[in-house]
Scaffold this active site. Structure first.
Site, PDB file in Angstrom:
ATOM      1  N   ASP A  63       0.836  -1.191   0.000  1.00 14.27           N
ATOM      2  CA  ASP A  63       0.000   0.000   0.000  1.00 14.27           C
ATOM      3  C   ASP A  63       0.871   1.241   0.000  1.00 14.27           C
ATOM      4  OD1 ASP A  63      -1.710   2.124   0.584  1.00 14.27           O
ATOM      5  OD2 ASP A  63      -3.067   0.852   1.725  1.00 14.27           O
ATOM      6  N   ASP A  68      -1.804   5.294  -6.222  1.00 12.43           N
ATOM      7  CA  ASP A  68      -2.110   4.506  -5.026  1.00 12.43           C
ATOM      8  C   ASP A  68      -2.310   3.042  -5.406  1.00 12.43           C
ATOM      9  OD1 ASP A  68      -2.856   3.724  -2.487  1.00 12.43           O
ATOM     10  OD2 ASP A  68      -4.941   4.333  -2.736  1.00 12.43           O
TER      11      ASP A  68
END
Ligand SMILES: *[C@@H]1O[C@H](CO)[C@@H](O)[C@H](O)[C@H]1NC(C)=O
Ligand SMILES: *[C@@H]1O[C@H](CO)[C@@H](O)[C@H](O)[C@H]1NC(C)=O
Length: 440
Positions: A118, A319
């Protein structure tokens, strides 16, 4: 803003529908080597290296566990030449979560875990034994690790943790954060973490003690954000804040993607765009997206919808922890309208997607993201999501949600699949190159 997760939740109902097939095959590939997926084909040195020392090592489980206990004799390797590889798998298949995961080992003796890759979070967390509300069947057990240490309250590390708190009857530093719609409470801790064959001693992470909300993660999280406390900051001496990944398609069952850590082995000739830093959201990888093309046409997007503004958080980020690209409303509408015009025919919606077509023969235009100094043309597989049942296909993007992220364009994992994405923090740039890493 730290720990604030960009919205993936509204997409979940659709995901469940679209991805229902194949999810049945989602086994726990992590706990037992006998359930390891078949070794991917010899498509490159990267995978060979990863698998040679992974838990699914062709050398057998003993090789993997030996590897876990004996740190690589890395003391003599100059920091600048450090390189690590870890295979990446779709969490959708393994854990029914919309993330990508790598295998890791924590503690002494090593315990196997999965960590989400992440790029929008710094603080790493790991579900720990006794955690209330953690939907994990294989938590990390600190009591079984001889190298586990809680971080004390007075430690400078404690001051870096988000919402740090020291409960009156405890000397251990606690912190809390929100992730999607969950709130998480963790004890700041340290232990030896092995990812990609390298051991990070005294790695600082949150040992999860309590999770509330429907999106509580079943796996841990490897914080690849740029801020303090992130994996990147903690391994700066080893990997020099440089990494790249290739995310496989999210229906891919195999650990066929790769996370490549360190400067060495990164693509040299790759298109790049400058990174922008926002001190208010220091974890995030902001870039300068200047326009979007649908087919050959640059769609009309007001400049304000793309402009970078540290004060409001506006701009564009990359992201890996969000599944579908969200564009600020006027940008999304411009893209969507041109896609609809090009495709033609009746439009329907499905779940969170509003530009769907049921005709199986529709021809989708390519979408090109224009960045300062770099153009990324996304082929159909990065633009379109198909329903497993029926013939409906949808533009795999949506307008930004209301709230703090209304002004933020998020280039998400679906749009990054089967590309090598390079994050080169010391040189302040991000690179993109097409690379097929979904196992055939
Ligand atoms: C991927 O994993 C599946 C399930 O374990 C296996 O059947 C398949 O052969 C693997 N594919 C490749 C290309 O290794
Ligand atoms: C973004 O790129 C455009 C075009 O190159 C440039 O005019 C603008 O100043 C850039 N914005 C930032 C914040 O760097």
């Amino acid at each position: 803003m730290r720990g604030c997760k960009m919205g993936m939740t509204p997409m979940l109902p659709l995901l469940l529908l679209v991805l229902a097939a194949g999810a049945g095959a989602a086994a726990s590939h992590t706990s037992s080597p006998s359930s390891c997926p078949a070794t991917p084909p010899d498509s490159g040195a990267t995978l060979q290296v990863s698998h040679a020392f992974g838990p699914c090592s062709p050398l057998g489980p003993e090789a993997a566990s030996r590897r876990g206990r004996v740190p690589r004799p890395g003391a003599r390797t100059p920091a600048s030449s450090r390189v690590g590889y870890a295979p990446i798998a779709s969490g959708r298949q393994l854990l029914q979560t919309p993330t990508y995961v790598v295998r890791a080992r924590l503690g002494t003796p090593a315990q196997q875990l999965l960590l989400a890759v992440d790029t929008s979070n710094d603080a790493a967390w790991i579900p720990c034994a006794g955690c209330a509300g953690c939907p994990t069947s294989t938590p990390f057990n600190p009591a079984a690790s001889t190298s586990y240490r809680p971080v004390p309250c007075g430690s400078p590390l404690c001051a870096q943790a988000p919402n740090a708190a020291c409960p009156p009857n405890s000397r251990a530093c606690g912190f809390s954060l929100t992730y999607a719609d969950s709130s998480l409470v963790a004890a700041l801790s340290q232990d030896s973490l092995a990812v990609a064959g390298d051991v990070v001693k005294a790695y600082t992470f949150g040992c999860l003690q309590r999770a509330t909300g429907t999106a509580a993660p079943p796996q841990g999280l490897l914080g690849l954000g740029r801020g303090p406390l992130s994996f990147l900051s903690q391994t700066k001496g080893m990997y020099e804040a440089t990494f790249s990944y290739c995310l496989p398609g999210f229906k891919s069952l195999n650990f066929s993607g790769t996370l490549r850590l360190g400067r060495k082995g990164q693509p040299q000739r790759i298109k790049t765009t400058p990174l922008l830093a926002n001190p208010h959201r220091s974890s995030l990888y902001y870039v300068n997206m200047t326009g979007i093309r649908v087919g050959r046409k640059v769609v009309p997007i007001p400049a304000a919808a793309l402009a970078f503004d540290p004060a409001t958080g506006a701009g564009t980020v990359l992201d890996s922890g969000t599944m579908f690209t969200r564009l600020v409303a006027p940008a999304y509408v411009a893209v969507r309208d041109e896609v609809r015009r090009r495709v033609g025919g009746p439009v329907s919606s499905l779940g969170g997607f509003d530009t769907c077509f049921s005709d199986p023969a529709v021809k989708w235009p390519a979408v090109t993201l224009l960045f300062d100094g770099m153009r990324v043309t996304l082929p159909e597989e990065n633009v379109v999501i198909r329903s497993t049942y029926g013939t409906t296909s949808c533009l795999a993007m949506a307008a930004a949600p209301d709230g703090v992220n209304t002004v933020l364009n998020v280039i998400a994992s679906m749009q990054q699949q089967n590309h090598r994405v390079l994050f080169d923090v010391p040189n302040g740039r991000v690179g993109f190159a097409r690379e097929r890493c979904t196992a055939a």
